[in-house]
Each structure stands twice: as C-alpha cells, then as structure tokens.
Design a protein around this motif. Structure first.
Motif, short mmCIF file in Angstrom:
data_model
loop_
_atom_site.label_atom_id
_atom_site.label_comp_id
_atom_site.label_asym_id
_atom_site.label_seq_id
_atom_site.Cartn_x
_atom_site.Cartn_y
_atom_site.Cartn_z
N LYS A 336 10.05 12.12 0.61
CA LYS A 336 11.25 12.16 1.45
C LYS A 336 10.87 12.18 2.93
O LYS A 336 9.71 12.32 3.30
CB LYS A 336 12.09 13.39 1.08
CG LYS A 336 12.79 13.25 -0.29
CD LYS A 336 13.87 12.17 -0.25
CE LYS A 336 14.64 12.06 -1.54
NZ LYS A 336 15.56 10.91 -1.57
N ASP A 354 20.30 13.59 -3.44
CA ASP A 354 20.87 12.24 -3.43
C ASP A 354 22.09 12.31 -4.32
O ASP A 354 22.05 12.94 -5.38
CB ASP A 354 19.89 11.23 -4.04
CG ASP A 354 18.80 10.81 -3.06
OD1 ASP A 354 18.79 11.33 -1.93
OD2 ASP A 354 17.97 9.95 -3.43
N GLU A 363 22.45 5.36 -5.93
CA GLU A 363 22.58 6.32 -4.82
C GLU A 363 23.58 5.83 -3.78
O GLU A 363 23.45 4.74 -3.25
CB GLU A 363 21.20 6.49 -4.16
CG GLU A 363 21.21 7.40 -2.95
CD GLU A 363 19.97 7.23 -2.07
OE1 GLU A 363 18.90 6.85 -2.58
OE2 GLU A 363 20.11 7.47 -0.85
#
Ligand code: 4AD
Ligand code: MG
Length: 440
Positions: A336, A354, A363
């Motif tokens: 991330k 998400d 997503e």
C-alpha cells in the motif's frame, strides 16, 4: 424572438391539451401512407410526434417527409395523452420547421461493433443507452457532492500539475515545467486535501486524476475522476462508517431519481436495493484464506500467499460471498501507499480498507487512516525511495497541530459501472482515455 422551445419533453405532462413547440433531433422516423411518425429527442426525453396528412398544410407534410435520422427541427403541435407511448403523451403535429438536415448519419439503428462506436464516441453519446449511462454518471456526481455538502464538508480543490508522486512512481504522466524541471499529472488529490482537512476539518476534492497504467482491463482508465473526502480526528473505523453511509446514499438516490435510465440499461435493481449501511468487513488475512479455500469458484482465481495483492478474479470471489459491498481491511503495508497508518497491534498491516462492489465490479474505493507522526512519515517516505525534500510541505502538516485523520477516494467511473450494471468502464465517461485510445 427566441429559439427556445415551449418546454422540454421531460416536462410535457404540464402541457396536456396545449399547443407547444419542441426543439430537438429526429431519433427515428417511420412512414405509413398518410401518417409520419417522428421520434423526437431533445436531450431530456423522447416523444412520438404524429404528422397526419389531413391535419397539416401540404408543405408541412413534405418537410416532415424530408426529415432524416439526426436532422434538427422544431415541431409545433398539440400535446395529447396517449397510454401506449412510454412517456404517456404524444404530439399531434401542426407545423414542422427544419433547422438542419442530416445525411448519412454514421450510427444507424443496426448493431455496430464497439470499436466503431468508440471511434464515433462524439456521436454515440446521443444513443439511448449511452444517454442513460451518462445521466446516471451525472446523478452519481451530484449525489456524492450534495451528500458531502449536507454533512458539512467543504469542497477544496487540489492541483492537477504537481511536483511529486503520491501513489507510486511507476505510473506517472510527466511533462516539462518551464525552468522548474518535471511536473506530473496528479494521481490523487489526497496529499493536498489533507492540508484542507487541517484548515476546515472536513473537506473533499473532486477532479480528474491520472495513472499511466499500461493495463488494458475493463476497470482501468488512464484518466478518471475521483472524489476524495478527508476528515480530521477520524480513525480507520470512522472512515469505513463514513464510506458505507456515503455509498448507500448515492445508490439510493440513483434508484430514486434515475429509475427510467436504469430500466433503459436493463439493470436488475434488486442488488442495488440491498445497498444499505452497514456493509460487512473482513480482514485481508480472512480474504486470503477465503481465496485459498474457494478459488475454484471463479475462473482465473489462483491461490495466493500472504503479502500478495488481489487481482480482479480474487475480488470477484470475495465480493460474491456477500449481498452488498464489502470492506477488505488491514492490507500488508508493503503493498500500500507510504502515507498509511500502521496498525499499532500489528505494524506489518495498515489501517486501510478497500471497498469491493457487489456483483464482481471490483474495488470502487480505497481509503485509510493517515500517518500523523512526522518522524514515522519521513521514515516511510525514505523507505519508498522518495525524496524527502519534495514532501516537506506534507510533513509540515504533521509538525503543526497534527491529529489522527482519515480519508478515502471513490473512482466515479468504477462506481457508475457498478450502479448502472455496465461491464466496461470505458462507457461511463464521455471520452475515455485508455492505453490505446486518445481519439476522439
Ligand atoms: O486506491 P486508489 O489508488 O487510492 C488513492 O488514490 C487514494 N489516494 C485515495 C484516498 O485515500 N484519498 O484509488 C482510489 C479509487 C479506486 O478505488 C478506484 O475506484 C479508482 O480510484 N481508480 C481507478 N479508476 C479507473 N481507472 C484507474 N486506473 C483507477 N485507479 C484507481
Ligand atoms: Mg486502490
């Protein structure tokens, strides 16, 4: 003199029994002897206009005969209730004025391939399905902004030309910026919107964002629009609560106001009716276990090891287990962005989530709590191989009055694709920008 019509077709019910002038374009025309049926669209809706030879002057009938698909015209007639028509009304024509005649309109009612239609995107947007889709897009945008405004958020616009990366350095579009070196098109407005959060408490930015991604999937554009709220004194859990309320409100408003468009698109609305907060939450760890036990259920869904990111088939499998969107939270920090707050109990995972849409749309939101400690943020910037000097202003936000804070970004096109039931994201924006598409 004015060229404006008496009314839009959408508001025609208010004029039942009256004579009105409508302005628009011919969507379709059929002739049956003494009768000509003109489908007129004006952007708001379509209406059938009936030209009966007996009721009009000879030249008027002749002009109606001349009209072709996409010719522009002004039509005057009496509004008559008609149960058989979709709108409940039709126009009993008295006069026809040709504004411009169209010849050889490239998009005929017959089937065209997507490539052809994409090459003619500037005309394709007039077609019924595209029209419905882009109306839903406009509704999603209006719903998102109005909901945030009503909750006390301030719109705070972020720059598009920026000096630094925020979401990795591999997908930046760069350009020369006078004597100051390279500038990049913003991948997100987040870093800037964080400064607004420290000024106003609750803010959001909304605008185009750019990713030079060489992916050809049906979920990726190189230019997409993102709405990014950011809240002071809000943690990871507060962030998810805000997201589920936000998404529920948008979906319910589209159901409420754009029913006709959803119908045009043949969208099954039952799954949308269920989109009400709260949404289920599962951890990244649980999601990995789920993939490894049930991967056989979705084509292309391969087993994975902890630390890998999900692909589209994995997201589909995870989302399938739930009847509404699902949060996957606490991903490994290593996959991330640098600014995410580590979980104090388990520093190898981030306080992030998400939001995966239901029905395999993947997503639609990425969000997290942000690092609010200056030293930790600086260390993370270094670990990610970024130049700390470029981020001094961003670290300043942690030097002066720092507070825990959180935010998220929702991609408008992903949200619209899901809500409208459109498989490919390219139709959810007027002019999609993709690896192999920059025209028109
Ligand atoms: O997950 P992403 O990369 O998150 C951010 O950019 C954060 N800075 C947002 C924030 O916390 N303020 O992107 C967020 C969303 C995705 O969930 C997706 O909906 C959309 O942006 N998105 C794309 N949409 C279309 N094409 C692409 N290439 C996209 N990349 C991301
Ligand atoms: Mg993401």
């Amino acid at each position: 003199m004015s060229l404006l019509p008496t009314t839009s077709i959408a508001a025609i019910a208010d004029y039942a029994g009256q004579t009105v002038t409508l302005s628009g374009w011919i969507y379709n025309k059929t002739e049956k002897g003494k009768l000509i049926f003109l489908m007129l669209r004006d952007g708001s809706a379509t209406i059938q206009c009936v030209v009966f030879k007996k009721n009009v002057a000879e030249e008027v009938f002749a002009r109606a005969q001349q009209l072709t698909q996409e010719s522009a015209c002004r039509i005057t007639g009496e509004v008559r209730a008609d149960e058989r028509s979709a709108s409940g009304y039709e126009l009993d024509v008295r006069d026809v004025e040709i504004v411009s005649l169209t010849h050889d309109y490239p998009i005929s009612p017959k089937e065209h391939g997507v490539e052809f239609l994409m090459e003619h995107r500037h005309l394709w947007v007039r077609s019924a399905k595209q029209h419905a889709l882009l109306r839903i897009r406009a509704e999603v945008i209006a719903a998102a902004q109005e909901w945030l405004n009503a909750q006390g958020f301030i719109r705070y616009d972020s720059p598009i030309l920026t000096a630094t990366a925020a979401e990795g350095t591999t997908n930046l579009f760069g350009t020369d910026y006078f004597d100051l070196g390279r500038a990049y098109l913003a991948q997100t407005g987040q870093l800037y919107v964080e400064s607004g959060m420290m000024s106003f408490g609750k803010v959001y930015c909304f605008g185009p964002t750019f990713r030079a991604e060489k992916s050809k999937t049906r979920r990726h554009l190189t230019e997409f629009w993102m709405i990014e709220p950011e809240v002071a004194f809000a943690d990871h859990d507060d962030n998810m609560v805000l997201q589920e309320q936000f998404v529920s409100a948008i979906v319910q408003r589209v159901l409420d106001r754009r029913g006709a468009d959803l119908k045009t698109l043949e969208r099954d609305t039952a799954p949308l009716e269920r989109v009400l907060a709260p949404f289920p939450r599962i951890s990244y760890d649980e999601a990995v276990d789920l993939v490894n036990t049930r991967h056989g259920e979705v084509e292309g869904c391969t087993p994975m090891v902890w630390g890998e990111d999900f692909g589209a088939p994995h997201e589909t499998l995870i989302a399938q287990q739930f009847d509404r969107p699902v949060f996957v939270e606490r991903y490994p920090s290593a996959i991330k962005a640098f600014y995410m707050e580590p979980d104090p109990q388990r520093p190898e995972v981030a306080l992030c989530a998400d939001l995966l849409a239901s029905e395999g749309y993947g997503e639609i939101i990425g969000g997290s709590q942000r690092i609010h400690d200056a030293a930790l943020l600086e260390a993370r910037i270094r670990e990610h191989g970024l130049n700390v000097d470029d981020y001094q202003w961003y670290i300043d936000l942690r030097r002066y009055g720092t507070v825990p804070h959180s935010g998220f970004g929702m991609g408008i096109e992903r949200a619209v694709a899901w809500i409208s039931g459109t498989r490919h994201i390219r139709e959810t924006i007027p002019f999609p920008r993709q690896l192999y598409r920059i025209y028109p």
